[in-house]
Design a protein around this motif. Structure first.
Motif, mmCIF file in Angstrom:
data_model
loop_
_atom_site.group_PDB
_atom_site.id
_atom_site.type_symbol
_atom_site.label_atom_id
_atom_site.label_comp_id
_atom_site.label_asym_id
_atom_site.label_seq_id
_atom_site.Cartn_x
_atom_site.Cartn_y
_atom_site.Cartn_z
ATOM 1 N N GLU A 50 7.529 2.964 -8.519
ATOM 2 C CA GLU A 50 7.608 3.214 -7.080
ATOM 3 C C GLU A 50 6.270 3.721 -6.544
ATOM 4 O O GLU A 50 5.819 3.284 -5.476
ATOM 5 C CB GLU A 50 8.705 4.235 -6.779
ATOM 6 C CG GLU A 50 10.097 3.709 -6.960
ATOM 7 C CD GLU A 50 11.172 4.760 -6.770
ATOM 8 O OE1 GLU A 50 12.303 4.366 -6.437
ATOM 9 O OE2 GLU A 50 10.900 5.975 -6.964
ATOM 10 N N THR A 51 5.634 4.600 -7.283
ATOM 11 C CA THR A 51 4.333 5.136 -6.868
ATOM 12 C C THR A 51 3.276 4.039 -6.870
ATOM 13 O O THR A 51 2.511 3.908 -5.907
ATOM 14 C CB THR A 51 3.917 6.294 -7.796
ATOM 15 O OG1 THR A 51 4.913 7.322 -7.727
ATOM 16 C CG2 THR A 51 2.565 6.854 -7.405
ATOM 17 N N GLU A 52 3.239 3.247 -7.925
ATOM 18 C CA GLU A 52 2.235 2.177 -8.045
ATOM 19 C C GLU A 52 2.342 1.165 -6.910
ATOM 20 O O GLU A 52 1.335 0.695 -6.393
ATOM 21 C CB GLU A 52 2.391 1.467 -9.399
ATOM 22 C CG GLU A 52 1.526 0.239 -9.579
ATOM 23 C CD GLU A 52 0.036 0.542 -9.663
ATOM 24 O OE1 GLU A 52 -0.757 -0.380 -9.372
ATOM 25 O OE2 GLU A 52 -0.336 1.676 -10.020
ATOM 26 N N PHE A 53 3.570 0.838 -6.520
ATOM 27 C CA PHE A 53 3.783 -0.209 -5.518
ATOM 28 C C PHE A 53 4.164 0.343 -4.148
ATOM 29 O O PHE A 53 4.497 -0.429 -3.244
ATOM 30 C CB PHE A 53 4.829 -1.211 -6.023
ATOM 31 C CG PHE A 53 4.348 -1.985 -7.216
ATOM 32 C CD1 PHE A 53 3.511 -3.074 -7.068
ATOM 33 C CD2 PHE A 53 4.698 -1.594 -8.500
ATOM 34 C CE1 PHE A 53 3.045 -3.773 -8.168
ATOM 35 C CE2 PHE A 53 4.241 -2.284 -9.610
ATOM 36 C CZ PHE A 53 3.402 -3.376 -9.440
ATOM 37 N N ASN A 54 4.107 1.671 -4.006
ATOM 38 C CA ASN A 54 4.373 2.327 -2.721
ATOM 39 C C ASN A 54 5.689 1.849 -2.112
ATOM 40 O O ASN A 54 5.735 1.352 -0.981
ATOM 41 C CB ASN A 54 3.207 2.103 -1.759
ATOM 42 C CG ASN A 54 3.268 3.037 -0.579
ATOM 43 O OD1 ASN A 54 3.750 4.159 -0.701
ATOM 44 N ND2 ASN A 54 2.784 2.582 0.567
ATOM 45 N N MET A 55 6.757 1.985 -2.892
ATOM 46 C CA MET A 55 8.080 1.546 -2.465
ATOM 47 C C MET A 55 9.126 2.416 -3.133
ATOM 48 O O MET A 55 8.792 3.205 -4.017
ATOM 49 C CB MET A 55 8.309 0.086 -2.839
ATOM 50 C CG MET A 55 8.153 -0.188 -4.323
ATOM 51 S SD MET A 55 8.732 -1.799 -4.848
ATOM 52 C CE MET A 55 10.472 -1.586 -4.781
ATOM 53 N N LYS A 56 10.357 2.276 -2.714
ATOM 54 C CA LYS A 56 11.479 3.005 -3.316
ATOM 55 C C LYS A 56 12.575 2.020 -3.679
ATOM 56 O O LYS A 56 12.914 1.145 -2.898
ATOM 57 C CB LYS A 56 12.054 4.038 -2.350
ATOM 58 C CG LYS A 56 11.136 5.196 -2.048
ATOM 59 C CD LYS A 56 11.142 6.161 -3.182
ATOM 60 C CE LYS A 56 10.324 7.386 -2.827
ATOM 61 N NZ LYS A 56 10.076 8.200 -3.986
#
Length: 80
Positions: A50-56
């Motif tokens: 989630e952090t790497e791809f800026n998503m949840k």
């Protein structure tokens, strides 16, 4: 983003989370393929992705993921 670019980034995340530079994930890679991938490390992995791809991911998504390919599909769909 192309699928090969996605996998370059996923490989980096997996290698960091599991502290294993030899990991190379594919669509069919699952928890049974990576030593140490248990329910606790799964949480760390999801947070790192989630952090790497800026998503949840939703809770439903995280519990229904059977392999890395399903995770990649969600990431690609959201990056369009």
């Amino acid at each position: 983003m192309m699928r090969n670019e996605l996998y370059d980034r996923l490989n980096t995340v997996f290698r960091d989370v599991f502290d294993d530079e030899t990991i190379t994930v594919t669509d069919s890679t699952s928890a049974s393929d990576i030593e140490g991938w248990d329910s606790l490390s799964h949480i760390d992995l999801v947070v790192a992705v989630e952090t790497e791809f800026n998503m949840k991911f939703s809770m439903g998504e995280t519990t229904k993921l059977h392999n890395v390919g399903e995770m990649a599909d969600i990431i690609l769909e959201r990056s369009r």
